[in-house]
Design an enzyme around this catalytic site. Structure first.
Site, PDB file in Angstrom:
ATOM      1  CE1 TYR A  51      -3.565   2.612   0.448  1.00 20.61           C
ATOM      2  CE2 TYR A  51      -2.451   3.274   2.464  1.00 20.61           C
ATOM      3  CZ  TYR A  51      -3.407   3.493   1.492  1.00 20.61           C
ATOM      4  OH  TYR A  51      -4.207   4.612   1.557  1.00 20.61           O
ATOM      5  CG  ASP A  65      -2.787  13.030   4.004  1.00 18.62           C
ATOM      6  OD1 ASP A  65      -2.800  13.263   2.783  1.00 18.62           O
ATOM      7  OD2 ASP A  65      -3.476  12.142   4.536  1.00 18.62           O
ATOM      8  CG  ASP A  92      -4.304   7.838  -0.286  1.00 15.74           C
ATOM      9  OD1 ASP A  92      -5.301   8.265  -0.891  1.00 15.74           O
ATOM     10  OD2 ASP A  92      -3.986   8.207   0.862  1.00 15.74           O
ATOM     11  CG  HIS A 119      -7.947   4.262  -1.496  1.00 14.98           C
ATOM     12  ND1 HIS A 119      -8.086   5.545  -1.026  1.00 14.98           N
ATOM     13  CD2 HIS A 119      -6.896   3.746  -0.803  1.00 14.98           C
ATOM     14  CE1 HIS A 119      -7.181   5.800  -0.110  1.00 14.98           C
ATOM     15  NE2 HIS A 119      -6.437   4.718   0.034  1.00 14.98           N
ATOM     16  CD  GLU A 121      -9.521  10.997   0.508  1.00 17.78           C
ATOM     17  OE1 GLU A 121      -9.381  12.054   1.157  1.00 17.78           O
ATOM     18  OE2 GLU A 121      -8.714  10.055   0.563  1.00 17.78           O
ATOM     19  NE  ARG A 162     -10.565   7.890   2.973  1.00 18.29           N
ATOM     20  CZ  ARG A 162      -9.468   8.479   3.425  1.00 18.29           C
ATOM     21  NH1 ARG A 162      -8.281   7.977   3.138  1.00 18.29           N
ATOM     22  NH2 ARG A 162      -9.545   9.579   4.151  1.00 18.29           N
ATOM     23  CG  ASN A 215      -6.710   2.928   7.574  1.00 13.49           C
ATOM     24  OD1 ASN A 215      -5.607   2.463   7.813  1.00 13.49           O
ATOM     25  ND2 ASN A 215      -6.928   4.230   7.450  1.00 13.49           N
TER      26      ASN A 215
END
Length: 305
Positions: A51, A65, A92, A119, A121, A162, A215
């Site tokens: 990942y 982030d 991600d 993924h 979100e 997500r 997660n």
């Protein structure tokens, strides 16, 4: 095995291999690998997929982030992790870097870089870590359009949607969104920041037949569970997104403090990867064998190495 040798490379695309891992049964254990060396070490430990966390990527760049990095910056990390390990890598994709066309560009870029899965979100920019407060949610239909765009753009990439809705809309809102994303073509659902075993089980019970990703991040809202416990609750994949970076950063912090205090790294030698261990992990000898002009390396005899 050196990625330069064609016979050492996987024959199936990364997306096909990632899908096979999920559909094999059991639970896919997918640790975070924040760079190529971490990827090599995870593969050596026996993991079959990796990942690539947005939080780990940005932190390794010295940034928070908050959705600040670009598709091309992420592709750099994708290439090094996928190339070093040869393993299918789940990436991600944050919010997809924009709307439908941006999402399609992201999918093409990541797939060309070697990703096996992505993924995206349902947050709005500036996005936040899924375990923090006051996340802003996108309209569910807008998110579904992004999922549909990703599916239309991919050749083999496994697409995971997500949802961060549980914190603001409860389990009802998260499930409703997840069903809409599956209808739009998502291969799996990632319900972020569920806070109890009861929530995890209920979400799984209300999404029968849909592969779910859990997660298991440290210092977040989700209690600690093992991979087997997640499987028993109905999940097919589990990630440990930032663990490798957390351990590496803590070790580096200790190193710099020791060096500043002592003016020497000698006190840290027992905690260092040796030169021999590094070269073994990199398979330096095999690379040297590929080029007859390179003189074979002989390790220094000093105990400092």
């Amino acid at each position: 095995m050196p990625y330069l040798v064609a016979s050492d490379l996987p024959s199936d695309p990364a997306g096909v291999r990632f899908r096979a891992l999920v559909e094999r049964g059991g639970i896919a254990k997918i640790p975070g690998a924040h760079n190529g060396m971490a990827a090599l070490q995870a593969r050596a430990a026996g993991f079959e997929a990796l990942y690539l966390s947005g939080a780990a990527m940005t932190a390794s760049m010295g940034l928070p982030d908050l959705g600040m990095i670009t598709v091309d910056e992420v592709a750099f990390f994708v290439r090094q992790v996928a190339r070093a390990s040869g393993l299918p890598t789940l990436v991600d994709g944050d919010t997809g870097y924009g709307e439908a066309l941006n999402v399609m560009h992201m999918v093409r870029t990541f797939e060309d870089a070697g990703a096996g899965a992505v993924h995206i979100e349902d947050q709005l920019l500036p996005k936040k870590c899924g375990h923090l407060n006051d996340k802003k949610l996108a309209d569910a239909r807008d998110m579904a359009a992004k999922v549909a765009a990703a599916v239309k753009a991919r050749r083999h990439l496994y697409v995971i949607a997500r949802t961060d809705a549980a914190a603001r809309e409860g389990i009802e809102g998260a499930v409703a969104r997840a069903k809409l994303y599956v209808e739009a073509g998502a291969d799996a659902i990632f319900p972020e920041a569920l806070t109890s075993p009861e929530m995890l089980r209920e979400f799984a019970a209300r999404m029968p037949g849909v592969p779910l990703l859990a997660n298991m991040t440290e210092f977040g809202r989700t209690p600690f569970f093992t991979a087997d416990e997640f499987q028993q609750m109905g999940y097919r994949m589990v990630i440990w997104p930032v663990s490798s970076l957390r351990v590496a950063n803590k070790a580096q912090q200790k190193l710099y403090a020791t060096l500043q205090r002592d003016g020497s790294t000698q006190a840290m030698l027992g905690e260092m990867q040796t030169r021999a261990e590094l070269y073994e992990a990199l398979q330096l000898e095999r690379f040297e064998e590929l080029d007859a002009t390179i003189i074979r390396t002989i390790l220094p005899s000093s105990p400092a190495y």
